[in-house]
Write a protein that holds these residues in place. Structure first.
Motif, PDB file in Angstrom:
ATOM      1  N   SER A  17      11.550  10.576  12.663  1.00 28.30           N
ATOM      2  CA  SER A  17      10.164  10.095  12.560  1.00 28.30           C
ATOM      3  C   SER A  17      10.048   8.983  11.526  1.00 28.30           C
ATOM      4  CB  SER A  17       9.233  11.254  12.189  1.00 28.30           C
ATOM      5  OG  SER A  17       9.272  12.269  13.170  1.00 28.30           O
ATOM      6  N   ALA A  18      10.743   9.141  10.400  1.00 26.76           N
ATOM      7  CA  ALA A  18      10.719   8.107   9.358  1.00 26.76           C
ATOM      8  C   ALA A  18      11.324   6.809   9.860  1.00 26.76           C
ATOM      9  CB  ALA A  18      11.463   8.601   8.118  1.00 26.76           C
ATOM     10  N   LEU A  19      12.430   6.907  10.579  1.00 27.72           N
ATOM     11  CA  LEU A  19      13.064   5.706  11.121  1.00 27.72           C
ATOM     12  C   LEU A  19      12.167   5.032  12.153  1.00 27.72           C
ATOM     13  CD1 LEU A  19      16.745   6.954  11.510  1.00 27.72           C
ATOM     14  CD2 LEU A  19      15.853   5.367   9.791  1.00 27.72           C
ATOM     15  N   LEU A  20      11.531   5.822  13.002  1.00 26.02           N
ATOM     16  CA  LEU A  20      10.617   5.252  14.003  1.00 26.02           C
ATOM     17  C   LEU A  20       9.431   4.564  13.334  1.00 26.02           C
ATOM     18  CD1 LEU A  20      10.601   8.051  16.734  1.00 26.02           C
ATOM     19  CD2 LEU A  20      11.583   5.753  16.918  1.00 26.02           C
ATOM     20  N   LEU A  21       8.917   5.170  12.262  1.00 28.01           N
ATOM     21  CA  LEU A  21       7.808   4.559  11.533  1.00 28.01           C
ATOM     22  C   LEU A  21       8.217   3.205  10.970  1.00 28.01           C
ATOM     23  CD1 LEU A  21       4.987   4.656  10.238  1.00 28.01           C
ATOM     24  CD2 LEU A  21       6.010   5.923   8.331  1.00 28.01           C
ATOM     25  N   GLY A  22       9.406   3.163  10.367  1.00 32.65           N
ATOM     26  CA  GLY A  22       9.888   1.899   9.821  1.00 32.65           C
ATOM     27  C   GLY A  22      10.101   0.851  10.889  1.00 32.65           C
ATOM     28  N   PRO A  44      -1.641  -1.866   7.918  1.00 29.34           N
ATOM     29  CA  PRO A  44      -1.430  -1.386   6.539  1.00 29.34           C
ATOM     30  C   PRO A  44      -1.543   0.124   6.398  1.00 29.34           C
ATOM     31  CG  PRO A  44      -2.893  -3.290   6.559  1.00 29.34           C
ATOM     32  CD  PRO A  44      -2.712  -2.864   7.990  1.00 29.34           C
ATOM     33  N   TRP A  45      -2.367   0.741   7.248  1.00 26.39           N
ATOM     34  CA  TRP A  45      -2.612   2.177   7.123  1.00 26.39           C
ATOM     35  C   TRP A  45      -1.426   3.027   7.567  1.00 26.39           C
ATOM     36  CZ3 TRP A  45      -6.760   3.914   4.502  1.00 26.39           C
ATOM     37  CH2 TRP A  45      -7.796   3.003   4.300  1.00 26.39           C
ATOM     38  N   PHE A  46      -0.471   2.418   8.242  1.00 25.32           N
ATOM     39  CA  PHE A  46       0.713   3.185   8.642  1.00 25.32           C
ATOM     40  C   PHE A  46       1.522   3.610   7.418  1.00 25.32           C
ATOM     41  CE2 PHE A  46      -0.462   1.503  12.693  1.00 25.32           C
ATOM     42  CZ  PHE A  46       0.055   2.387  13.624  1.00 25.32           C
ATOM     43  N   GLY A  47       1.306   2.939   6.297  1.00 22.01           N
ATOM     44  CA  GLY A  47       1.981   3.336   5.073  1.00 22.01           C
ATOM     45  C   GLY A  47       1.588   4.717   4.597  1.00 22.01           C
ATOM     46  N   LEU A  48       0.429   5.222   5.037  1.00 19.06           N
ATOM     47  CA  LEU A  48      -0.005   6.556   4.623  1.00 19.06           C
ATOM     48  C   LEU A  48       0.897   7.654   5.189  1.00 19.06           C
ATOM     49  CD1 LEU A  48      -3.887   6.307   4.902  1.00 19.06           C
ATOM     50  CD2 LEU A  48      -2.479   6.189   2.859  1.00 19.06           C
ATOM     51  N   PHE A  49       1.639   7.336   6.249  1.00 19.13           N
ATOM     52  CA  PHE A  49       2.546   8.348   6.804  1.00 19.13           C
ATOM     53  C   PHE A  49       3.741   8.590   5.880  1.00 19.13           C
ATOM     54  CE2 PHE A  49       0.469   6.870  10.762  1.00 19.13           C
ATOM     55  CZ  PHE A  49       0.034   8.104  11.241  1.00 19.13           C
ATOM     56  N   VAL A  50       4.037   7.651   4.996  1.00 20.41           N
ATOM     57  CA  VAL A  50       5.209   7.796   4.120  1.00 20.41           C
ATOM     58  C   VAL A  50       5.078   8.995   3.188  1.00 20.41           C
ATOM     59  CG1 VAL A  50       6.535   6.722   2.271  1.00 20.41           C
ATOM     60  CG2 VAL A  50       5.903   5.382   4.284  1.00 20.41           C
ATOM     61  N   ALA A  97     -18.691  -0.989   6.707  1.00 18.31           N
ATOM     62  CA  ALA A  97     -19.165  -1.028   5.329  1.00 18.31           C
ATOM     63  C   ALA A  97     -19.126   0.337   4.661  1.00 18.31           C
ATOM     64  CB  ALA A  97     -20.587  -1.599   5.284  1.00 18.31           C
ATOM     65  N   THR A  98     -19.353   1.405   5.427  1.00 24.04           N
ATOM     66  CA  THR A  98     -19.396   2.745   4.838  1.00 24.04           C
ATOM     67  C   THR A  98     -18.021   3.223   4.393  1.00 24.04           C
ATOM     68  OG1 THR A  98     -19.263   3.630   7.096  1.00 24.04           O
ATOM     69  CG2 THR A  98     -21.452   3.463   6.099  1.00 24.04           C
ATOM     70  N   PHE A  99     -16.970   2.810   5.084  1.00 23.11           N
ATOM     71  CA  PHE A  99     -15.595   3.159   4.716  1.00 23.11           C
ATOM     72  C   PHE A  99     -14.687   2.058   5.249  1.00 23.11           C
ATOM     73  CE2 PHE A  99     -11.456   5.210   5.107  1.00 23.11           C
ATOM     74  CZ  PHE A  99     -11.356   5.821   3.873  1.00 23.11           C
ATOM     75  N   PRO A 100     -14.563   0.944   4.511  1.00 26.51           N
ATOM     76  CA  PRO A 100     -13.816  -0.219   5.020  1.00 26.51           C
ATOM     77  C   PRO A 100     -12.362   0.114   5.334  1.00 26.51           C
ATOM     78  CG  PRO A 100     -15.123  -0.797   3.083  1.00 26.51           C
ATOM     79  CD  PRO A 100     -15.155   0.685   3.182  1.00 26.51           C
ATOM     80  N   MET A 101     -11.936  -0.261   6.541  1.00 25.48           N
ATOM     81  CA  MET A 101     -10.576   0.025   6.990  1.00 25.48           C
ATOM     82  C   MET A 101      -9.826  -1.214   7.449  1.00 25.48           C
ATOM     83  SD  MET A 101     -11.111   3.571   9.124  1.00 25.48           S
ATOM     84  CE  MET A 101      -9.346   3.733   9.362  1.00 25.48           C
ATOM     85  N   ALA A 102     -10.535  -2.329   7.616  1.00 22.93           N
ATOM     86  CA  ALA A 102      -9.884  -3.552   8.094  1.00 22.93           C
ATOM     87  C   ALA A 102     -10.637  -4.769   7.577  1.00 22.93           C
ATOM     88  CB  ALA A 102      -9.848  -3.578   9.628  1.00 22.93           C
ATOM     89  N   ARG A 103      -9.911  -5.843   7.371  1.00 24.87           N
ATOM     90  CA  ARG A 103     -10.545  -7.108   6.994  1.00 24.87           C
ATOM     91  C   ARG A 103     -10.659  -7.959   8.251  1.00 24.87           C
ATOM     92  NH1 ARG A 103     -11.535 -10.108   2.270  1.00 24.87           N
ATOM     93  NH2 ARG A 103     -11.670 -12.361   2.608  1.00 24.87           N
ATOM     94  N   ILE A 104     -11.814  -7.886   8.887  1.00 23.98           N
ATOM     95  CA  ILE A 104     -12.053  -8.694  10.072  1.00 23.98           C
ATOM     96  C   ILE A 104     -12.991  -9.859   9.762  1.00 23.98           C
ATOM     97  CG2 ILE A 104     -11.628  -6.759  11.617  1.00 23.98           C
ATOM     98  CD1 ILE A 104     -14.625  -6.502  12.042  1.00 23.98           C
TER      99      ILE A 104
END
Length: 359
Positions: free
Chosen positions: A50-55, A80-86, A320-327
């Motif tokens: 799973s770690a290798l697939l994530l990378g 960027p949020w895929f880093g939370l799986f680490v 705005a309530t919980f920013p997750m992306a810079r669009i």
């Protein structure tokens, strides 16, 4: 007697050092023996995979095809949020005492840091010749007066607004008039400025497609026009400014990540920027996509992100309530980004973004 005490003290110190060194060497030997046993390397192979697939997913995100539900663009939007799986995988690896999983996690850590490590620090600098701001004010904004007043107090010299509903256009014009003597509104986008404007025109970003759209009169299209181009007269020369609100994207079971209108608009906007003769260019707006999204490559290959070069952190602006992306983007060419930041929330579902630039 004193000589004997000295000898005993030196002997005790030597024994302590030998004991400490021996303990350290014993610990190293135990760690080597534990690591060399087959058990820790055989445990948690699923976690290691799973770690290798994530990378690999983060490393090869550009190779993920868009043919099926625009999966590649969807992954890139929240990359960027895929880093939370680490840390999740690391906790599981430590619980399972899996040496193979811990070692495999080096790949996603290195890849994530290579992609986004530069955004972790504050690269902003004081000063700047011109302050820019951009805000999707939201067609359903319950407090347009408060939003306009907050933006007028932001200190921006040039202010771009997107999603300007016709019924509240007059509200923004009245509230911003004292701060900004110059402004233009082209359909649902507008620009307010402390400096004179000229050569203003709408930009066709292909909101209408096909023969039916092309046959509509210009005055009809203007009501829902979503992009403009103007020139701001600065003390250092003309600055070409584009304001754009690309088409919305949707996620649904049938179409997946639906981006047809956004992608068509991005291509048209990229062509307009490519044809721009002014060396100094700024693009402000809600592009409904992150800088990592391949659909914006035609734009981001010609313009630089102020957040990447002079921001503090990721600068997420939506929702705005919980920013997750810079669009909501501020992109430039021919000027120097000095700083970039996100302004406090208004009544919109987007956060305003701002930047300082110099020549």
């Amino acid at each position: 007697m004193a000589q004997v005490d000295t000898v005993e003290t030196e002997q005790a110190g030597t024994d302590h050092r030998h004991t400490g060194a021996g303990t350290w060497r014993a610990g190293v030997r135990r760690a080597i023996r534990a690591g060399s046993r087959p058990g820790p390397w055989k445990r948690g192979l699923v976690l290691a995979a799973s770690a290798l697939l994530l990378g690999l997913l983060m490393l090869l995100h550009a190779e993920i095809p868009n043919r099926i539900g625009n999966l590649g663009s969807l992954v890139e939007t929240f990359l960027p949020w895929f880093g939370l799986f680490v840390p999740v995988l690391l906790a599981a690896a430590l619980w399972r005492r899996s040496a193979s999983a811990v070692a495999a996690l080096l790949l996603p850590v290195v890849v994530w840091l290579n992609l986004f490590g530069g955004l972790l620090g504050d690269k902003s600098q004081a000063g700047g010749d011109l302050t820019l701001a951009s805000h999707n004010v939201g067609a359903d904004n319950p407090d347009p007066i408060g939003t306009a007043r907050d933006l007028a107090a932001s200190g921006a010299d040039v202010l771009a607004l997107e999603e300007l509903a016709e019924q509240v256009r007059g509200t923004y014009e009245r509230e911003l008039a004292k701060t900004y003597p110059y402004h233009t509104v082209q359909g649902t986008v507008g620009l307010w400025s402390r400096l004179p404007l000229s050569d203003t025109r709408p930009v066709d970003i292909k909101t209408d497609a096909g023969p039916l759209g092309e046959s509509k009169p210009a005055e009809v299209k203007m009501h829902y026009n979503r992009a403009l181009r103007t020139t701001v007269a600065t003390g250092q020369g003309p600055l070409a400014v584009y304001v754009a609100h690309l088409g919305s994207v949707r996620v649904n079971p049938r179409a997946g990540f639906w981006t047809a209108h956004r992608d068509r608009g991005a291509q048209a906007l990229a062509e307009a920027v490519a044809a721009e003769r002014n060396e100094r260019v700024v693009l402000l707006g809600d592009l409904n996509g992150t800088e990592d999204d391949r659909a914006l490559a035609g734009i981001t290959s010609r313009l630089r992100s102020v957040q990447d070069e002079a921001g503090d952190g990721f600068g997420f602006s939506w929702p705005a309530t919980f920013p997750m992306a810079r669009i909501d983007q501020i992109l430039v060419r021919g000027v120097k980004p000095e700083s970039s930041w996100v302004l406090p929330a208004t009544g919109s579902d987007h956060l305003p973004v701002a930047a300082g630039i110099s020549w």
